[in-house]
Design a protein around this motif. Structure first.
Motif, mmCIF file in Angstrom:
data_model
loop_
_atom_site.group_PDB
_atom_site.id
_atom_site.type_symbol
_atom_site.label_atom_id
_atom_site.label_comp_id
_atom_site.label_asym_id
_atom_site.label_seq_id
_atom_site.Cartn_x
_atom_site.Cartn_y
_atom_site.Cartn_z
ATOM 1 N N GLU A 80 6.533 7.184 4.899
ATOM 2 C CA GLU A 80 5.228 7.647 4.436
ATOM 3 C C GLU A 80 5.115 7.349 2.949
ATOM 4 O O GLU A 80 6.122 7.297 2.241
ATOM 5 N N ASN A 81 3.888 7.174 2.480
ATOM 6 C CA ASN A 81 3.624 6.973 1.054
ATOM 7 C C ASN A 81 4.521 5.911 0.421
ATOM 8 O O ASN A 81 5.158 6.143 -0.593
ATOM 9 N N PHE A 82 4.566 4.757 1.046
ATOM 10 C CA PHE A 82 5.373 3.653 0.531
ATOM 11 C C PHE A 82 4.454 2.584 -0.053
ATOM 12 O O PHE A 82 3.229 2.693 0.044
ATOM 13 N N SER A 83 5.048 1.592 -0.672
ATOM 14 C CA SER A 83 4.293 0.478 -1.234
ATOM 15 C C SER A 83 4.736 -0.814 -0.575
ATOM 16 O O SER A 83 5.889 -0.956 -0.163
ATOM 17 N N LEU A 84 3.808 -1.753 -0.486
ATOM 18 C CA LEU A 84 4.101 -3.106 -0.039
ATOM 19 C C LEU A 84 3.932 -4.000 -1.253
ATOM 20 O O LEU A 84 2.877 -3.983 -1.896
ATOM 21 N N VAL A 85 4.963 -4.763 -1.584
ATOM 22 C CA VAL A 85 4.930 -5.641 -2.749
ATOM 23 C C VAL A 85 5.007 -7.084 -2.270
ATOM 24 O O VAL A 85 5.903 -7.437 -1.503
ATOM 25 N N ILE A 86 4.050 -7.889 -2.717
ATOM 26 C CA ILE A 86 4.007 -9.310 -2.369
ATOM 27 C C ILE A 86 4.081 -10.097 -3.666
ATOM 28 O O ILE A 86 3.176 -10.005 -4.510
ATOM 29 N N CYS A 87 5.172 -10.844 -3.852
ATOM 30 C CA CYS A 87 5.359 -11.634 -5.062
ATOM 31 C C CYS A 87 4.948 -13.073 -4.784
ATOM 32 O O CYS A 87 5.513 -13.720 -3.906
ATOM 33 N N LYS A 88 3.964 -13.534 -5.530
ATOM 34 C CA LYS A 88 3.513 -14.915 -5.437
ATOM 35 C C LYS A 88 3.909 -15.607 -6.723
ATOM 36 O O LYS A 88 4.256 -14.950 -7.698
ATOM 37 N N PRO A 89 3.849 -16.960 -6.758
ATOM 38 C CA PRO A 89 4.302 -17.665 -7.965
ATOM 39 C C PRO A 89 3.588 -17.235 -9.252
ATOM 40 O O PRO A 89 4.205 -17.195 -10.311
ATOM 41 N N ASP A 90 2.329 -16.881 -9.178
ATOM 42 C CA ASP A 90 1.577 -16.568 -10.392
ATOM 43 C C ASP A 90 1.164 -15.111 -10.532
ATOM 44 O O ASP A 90 0.577 -14.716 -11.530
ATOM 45 N N ARG A 91 1.446 -14.275 -9.513
ATOM 46 C CA ARG A 91 1.030 -12.873 -9.572
ATOM 47 C C ARG A 91 1.782 -12.040 -8.541
ATOM 48 O O ARG A 91 2.433 -12.563 -7.660
ATOM 49 N N ARG A 92 1.646 -10.717 -8.713
ATOM 50 C CA ARG A 92 2.186 -9.759 -7.741
ATOM 51 C C ARG A 92 1.030 -8.953 -7.186
ATOM 52 O O ARG A 92 0.140 -8.534 -7.931
ATOM 53 N N ILE A 93 1.035 -8.727 -5.881
ATOM 54 C CA ILE A 93 0.039 -7.884 -5.236
ATOM 55 C C ILE A 93 0.782 -6.652 -4.727
ATOM 56 O O ILE A 93 1.805 -6.782 -4.050
ATOM 57 N N ILE A 94 0.274 -5.489 -5.096
ATOM 58 C CA ILE A 94 0.919 -4.245 -4.686
ATOM 59 C C ILE A 94 -0.091 -3.394 -3.932
ATOM 60 O O ILE A 94 -1.161 -3.058 -4.464
ATOM 61 N N TYR A 95 0.244 -3.095 -2.690
ATOM 62 C CA TYR A 95 -0.527 -2.157 -1.893
ATOM 63 C C TYR A 95 0.228 -0.834 -1.984
ATOM 64 O O TYR A 95 1.415 -0.779 -1.652
ATOM 65 N N SER A 96 -0.444 0.226 -2.442
ATOM 66 C CA SER A 96 0.259 1.498 -2.637
ATOM 67 C C SER A 96 -0.346 2.611 -1.797
ATOM 68 O O SER A 96 -1.417 2.452 -1.219
ATOM 69 N N ASP A 97 0.348 3.726 -1.778
ATOM 70 C CA ASP A 97 -0.028 4.883 -0.968
ATOM 71 C C ASP A 97 -0.230 4.470 0.487
ATOM 72 O O ASP A 97 -1.234 4.790 1.114
ATOM 73 N N CYS A 98 0.748 3.752 1.012
ATOM 74 C CA CYS A 98 0.643 3.200 2.373
ATOM 75 C C CYS A 98 1.123 4.189 3.430
ATOM 76 O O CYS A 98 2.029 4.988 3.203
ATOM 77 N N GLN A 99 0.506 4.064 4.593
ATOM 78 C CA GLN A 99 0.914 4.761 5.805
ATOM 79 C C GLN A 99 0.905 3.724 6.922
ATOM 80 O O GLN A 99 0.065 2.832 6.917
ATOM 81 N N TRP A 100 1.808 3.832 7.860
ATOM 82 C CA TRP A 100 1.761 2.903 9.000
ATOM 83 C C TRP A 100 0.814 3.471 10.046
ATOM 84 O O TRP A 100 0.672 4.678 10.185
ATOM 85 N N SER A 101 0.148 2.577 10.774
ATOM 86 C CA SER A 101 -0.734 3.018 11.855
ATOM 87 C C SER A 101 -0.252 2.529 13.215
ATOM 88 O O SER A 101 -0.692 3.045 14.229
ATOM 89 N N ALA A 102 0.634 1.532 13.236
ATOM 90 C CA ALA A 102 1.197 1.048 14.497
ATOM 91 C C ALA A 102 2.538 0.372 14.216
ATOM 92 O O ALA A 102 2.684 -0.316 13.208
ATOM 93 N N ILE A 103 3.490 0.585 15.107
ATOM 94 C CA ILE A 103 4.801 -0.062 15.017
ATOM 95 C C ILE A 103 5.123 -0.652 16.380
ATOM 96 O O ILE A 103 5.042 0.040 17.388
#
Length: 129
Positions: A80-103
């Motif tokens: 619960e309340n985790f972050s997804l971090v995506i590192c690209k060559p020129d930037r980082r995208i961070i999705y925060s306050d995450c919850q899963w909805s399906a596994i």
């Protein structure tokens, strides 16, 4: 020959309290916004649109728990309340306050691999690398 500039699984990961708990092979992200139109009496078309809230839904494919997370007894269903971090060559995208909805899981017993996780994030930010 090593290729540089393309994200690898170590460049896409889940983070809990600043600690990497899983790496992700690939992802698909979709952001939607619940905008509304403003109609005026006598007009055949809307006179304006009002922006609404954004919703970020990300589907992750093939999550592998890190060795530290396995030692700590990670359970993807309890995240619960985790972050997804995506590192690209020129930037980082961070999705925060995450919850899963399906596994969705397939595979061998005791393997710390999850095939698909759908995540809903409250925020999305981009930073330059």
């Amino acid at each position: 020959m090593k290729t540089t500039g393309f994200p690898t699984s170590s460049d896409i990961y889940l983070e809990v309290d600043g600690k990497k708990v899983a790496v992700v092979q690939s992802y698909t992200a979709k952001t939607t916004k619940s905008s509304q139109t403003v109609e005026a009496f006598g007009e055949s078309e809307p006179v304006a649109t009002i922006p609404g809230q954004r919703t970020h839904v990300i589907e992750l494919t093939r999550l592998y728990a890190t060795d530290d997370a396995v030692r700590d007894g990670i359970n993807f269903h309890d995240l619960e309340n985790f972050s997804l971090v995506i590192c690209k060559p020129d930037r980082r995208i961070i999705y925060s306050d995450c919850q899963w909805s399906a596994i969705g899981e397939t595979g061998a017993l005791s393997a710390m691999v999850v095939e698909k996780v759908t995540v809903v994030a409250a925020k999305r930010i981009e930073t330059t690398a």
